[in-house]
Write an enzyme that holds these catalytic residues in place. Structure first.
Site, PDB file in Angstrom:
ATOM      1  N   ARG A   1       0.811  -1.224   0.000  1.00 23.94           N
ATOM      2  CA  ARG A   1       0.000   0.000   0.000  1.00 23.94           C
ATOM      3  C   ARG A   1       0.844   1.273   0.000  1.00 23.94           C
ATOM      4  O   ARG A   1       0.627   2.181  -0.793  1.00 23.94           O
ATOM      5  CB  ARG A   1      -0.905   0.039   1.237  1.00 23.94           C
ATOM      6  CG  ARG A   1      -2.191  -0.702   1.069  1.00 23.94           C
ATOM      7  CD  ARG A   1      -2.670  -1.217   2.408  1.00 23.94           C
ATOM      8  NE  ARG A   1      -1.868  -2.369   2.763  1.00 23.94           N
ATOM      9  CZ  ARG A   1      -2.188  -3.609   2.455  1.00 23.94           C
ATOM     10  NH1 ARG A   1      -3.317  -3.855   1.879  1.00 23.94           N
ATOM     11  NH2 ARG A   1      -1.382  -4.615   2.736  1.00 23.94           N
ATOM     12  N   THR A   2       1.806   1.342   0.922  1.00 22.17           N
ATOM     13  CA  THR A   2       2.559   2.586   1.094  1.00 22.17           C
ATOM     14  C   THR A   2       3.362   2.910  -0.176  1.00 22.17           C
ATOM     15  O   THR A   2       3.366   4.043  -0.650  1.00 22.17           O
ATOM     16  CB  THR A   2       3.479   2.465   2.324  1.00 22.17           C
ATOM     17  OG1 THR A   2       2.685   2.085   3.444  1.00 22.17           O
ATOM     18  CG2 THR A   2       4.185   3.772   2.627  1.00 22.17           C
TER      19      THR A   2
ATOM     20  N   LYS B   1      24.561  -6.488  -1.919  1.00 21.53           N
ATOM     21  CA  LYS B   1      26.010  -6.757  -2.027  1.00 21.53           C
ATOM     22  C   LYS B   1      26.753  -6.109  -0.859  1.00 21.53           C
ATOM     23  O   LYS B   1      27.974  -6.028  -0.851  1.00 21.53           O
ATOM     24  CB  LYS B   1      26.561  -6.193  -3.337  1.00 21.53           C
ATOM     25  CG  LYS B   1      25.945  -6.799  -4.575  1.00 21.53           C
ATOM     26  CD  LYS B   1      26.571  -6.159  -5.814  1.00 21.53           C
ATOM     27  CE  LYS B   1      25.848  -6.591  -7.073  1.00 21.53           C
ATOM     28  NZ  LYS B   1      26.209  -5.729  -8.215  1.00 21.53           N
TER      29      LYS B   1
ATOM     30  N   ARG C   1      11.642   3.744   3.400  1.00 18.15           N
ATOM     31  CA  ARG C   1      11.153   2.744   4.368  1.00 18.15           C
ATOM     32  C   ARG C   1      12.353   1.856   4.700  1.00 18.15           C
ATOM     33  O   ARG C   1      13.060   1.383   3.802  1.00 18.15           O
ATOM     34  CB  ARG C   1      10.031   1.896   3.775  1.00 18.15           C
ATOM     35  CG  ARG C   1       9.736   0.690   4.629  1.00 18.15           C
ATOM     36  CD  ARG C   1       8.459  -0.006   4.266  1.00 18.15           C
ATOM     37  NE  ARG C   1       7.307   0.760   4.693  1.00 18.15           N
ATOM     38  CZ  ARG C   1       6.086   0.235   4.865  1.00 18.15           C
ATOM     39  NH1 ARG C   1       5.881  -1.041   4.644  1.00 18.15           N
ATOM     40  NH2 ARG C   1       5.083   0.988   5.254  1.00 18.15           N
TER      41      ARG C   1
ATOM     42  N   HIS D   1       5.638   6.051  11.422  1.00 20.95           N
ATOM     43  CA  HIS D   1       5.072   5.937  10.069  1.00 20.95           C
ATOM     44  C   HIS D   1       4.109   7.121   9.938  1.00 20.95           C
ATOM     45  O   HIS D   1       2.890   6.962   9.930  1.00 20.95           O
ATOM     46  CB  HIS D   1       4.341   4.591   9.969  1.00 20.95           C
ATOM     47  CG  HIS D   1       3.941   4.183   8.589  1.00 20.95           C
ATOM     48  ND1 HIS D   1       4.103   4.972   7.474  1.00 20.95           N
ATOM     49  CD2 HIS D   1       3.360   3.022   8.141  1.00 20.95           C
ATOM     50  CE1 HIS D   1       3.653   4.323   6.417  1.00 20.95           C
ATOM     51  NE2 HIS D   1       3.195   3.139   6.791  1.00 20.95           N
TER      52      HIS D   1
HETATM   53  C1  NCD Z   1       1.889  -1.044   8.290  1.00 23.22           C
HETATM   54  C2  NCD Z   1       3.388  -0.919   8.298  1.00 23.22           C
HETATM   55  O1  NCD Z   1       4.060  -1.321   7.359  1.00 23.22           O
HETATM   56  O2  NCD Z   1       3.857  -0.363   9.259  1.00 23.22           O
HETATM   57  N1  NCD Z   1       1.286  -1.139   7.056  1.00 23.22           N
HETATM   58  C3  NCD Z   1       1.175  -0.059   6.218  1.00 23.22           C
HETATM   59  O3  NCD Z   1       2.061   0.748   6.078  1.00 23.22           O
HETATM   60  N2  NCD Z   1       0.007   0.097   5.576  1.00 23.22           N
HETATM   61  C4  NCD Z   1       1.370  -1.980   9.291  1.00 23.22           C
HETATM   62  C5  NCD Z   1       1.727  -3.435   9.197  1.00 23.22           C
HETATM   63  O4  NCD Z   1       2.631  -3.852   8.487  1.00 23.22           O
HETATM   64  O5  NCD Z   1       1.077  -4.196   9.916  1.00 23.22           O
END
Ligand code: NCD
Length: 328
Positions: A55-56, A83, A105, A135
């Site tokens: 999603r993100t 590597k 991320r 987040h």
């Molecule tokens: C979350 C995450 O990656 O922190 N998901 C997200 O970003 N939509 C929560 C999760 O992984 O459970």
């Protein structure tokens, strides 16, 4: 607004409301046949994903493209990171390419902070999830979803979430979503209750600006939104509860429990959902569950954040004036 977005705790109430209001403007673009604005034309944004994401990642990419930015996608798998290349070398490679913003991320808490404050790059840094830490865009899209549903789309403009009662349930210990939400919801005036088994609450939780409960059934009748968290098995190195069945029985949301919520209350989940664990399919597929809406709102929020960090002072959305009203 700051130059980077690393933590939801860095946002003031006014910053957060400005982002939510700008996201409402951006959402209108999604209703147009051509979903594109020229705002970030000529700007380059890199999506630097060292950890899995559906999603993100997709939603940042959609947001960047809708603002006409040039987008570079980087995932650690298949890159020189496998590597043994360090974050510093990766950052310097990006700097050499002249990027304007980095969406990162990373599995290590603090990696986006390091990137923003190291002097390795000059770009704006947006945290798309770091370890168990933060987040912030998830918390913003959750707040946006709550404001729309609980205050109203138009009525919500300029408003915060004062007095709204939000319950967050599950694996708080490993959840950056919970941390970011507690910070932002507190800033926006909401009252937050965390519900989890004691083993899934972090040390020092008593200093967080929220209530704690171990009993889901007694908190449900008193909340405006309940947010279910995924049990993050990939971050667990020990047994935190006896069995999955036992966990679901006490902390999972099923149809019977959902019936205890006030009629107007919504069920939220950041995804990915583990159906049958923290949420049953019946609840996940019900009209009260906003999981899919949260994903759509994520694009508007990320457009707003990118625009405010990179776009400068020009209006985000140029509205065509009705003929005859041109200024002379
Ligand atoms: C979350 C995450 O990656 O922190 N998901 C997200 O970003 N939509 C929560 C999760 O992984 O459970």
């Amino acid at each position: 607004m700051q130059r980077h977005l690393i933590s939801a705790a860095d946002l003031t109430r006014d910053d957060a409301v400005l982002i939510l209001d700008t996201a409402e403007e951006m959402a209108r673009v999604a209703d147009r046949p051509i979903k594109k604005l020229p705002t970030l034309r000529g700007r380059t944004v890199v999506n630097l994903f060292f950890e899995d994401s559906t999603r993100t990642r997709i939603s940042f990419e959609a947001a960047e493209k809708r603002l006409s930015a040039d987008v570079i996608n980087f995932s650690a798998k298949g890159s020189s990171v496998s590597k043994g290349e360090s974050l510093k070398d990766t950052a310097q490679t990006l700097e050499a390419m002249g990027v304007d913003a980095v969406v990162i991320r990373h599995g290590a808490s603090g990696a986006p902070y390091r990137l923003a404050n190291s002097g390795w790059i000059d770009a704006a840094v947006i945290n798309a999830g770091d370890g168990t830490h933060q987040h912030p865009t998830q918390a913003l899209l959750d707040a946006f979803t709550m404001r729309r549903r609980l205050v109203g789309r138009d009525a919500g403009l300029g408003q915060d979430l004062a007095g709204k009662r939000i319950t967050i349930v599950g694996d708080v210990l490993h959840s950056r979503v919970a941390r970011s939400n507690v910070d932002l919801l507190h800033t926006l005036g909401a009252e937050v209750t965390l519900v989890a088994p004691p083993t899934l609450l972090p040390v020092g939780i008593e200093t967080w600006p929220c209530e704690i409960s171990y009993d889901l059934d007694s908190t449900l009748p008193k909340c405006d939104a309940v947010m279910m968290l995924r049990v993050q098995r990939e971050r667990m190195n020990a047994a935190f509860f006896p069995t999955e069945r036992e966990y679901s029985r006490r902390y999972g949301l099923d149809g019977d429990r959902m019936a205890k919520l006030p009629e107007h209350a919504i069920v939220m989940h950041p995804g990915p959902m583990v159906r049958g664990m923290e949420i049953t399919a019946e609840v996940a597929d019900s009209d009260r569950c906003t999981a899919v809406e949260q994903v759509a709102n994520g694009v508007s929020i990320r457009m707003a954040v990118l625009y405010l960090l990179l776009g400068g002072n020009e209006p985000a959305v140029t509205h065509t004036r009705p003929t005859g009203s041109e200024e002379k």
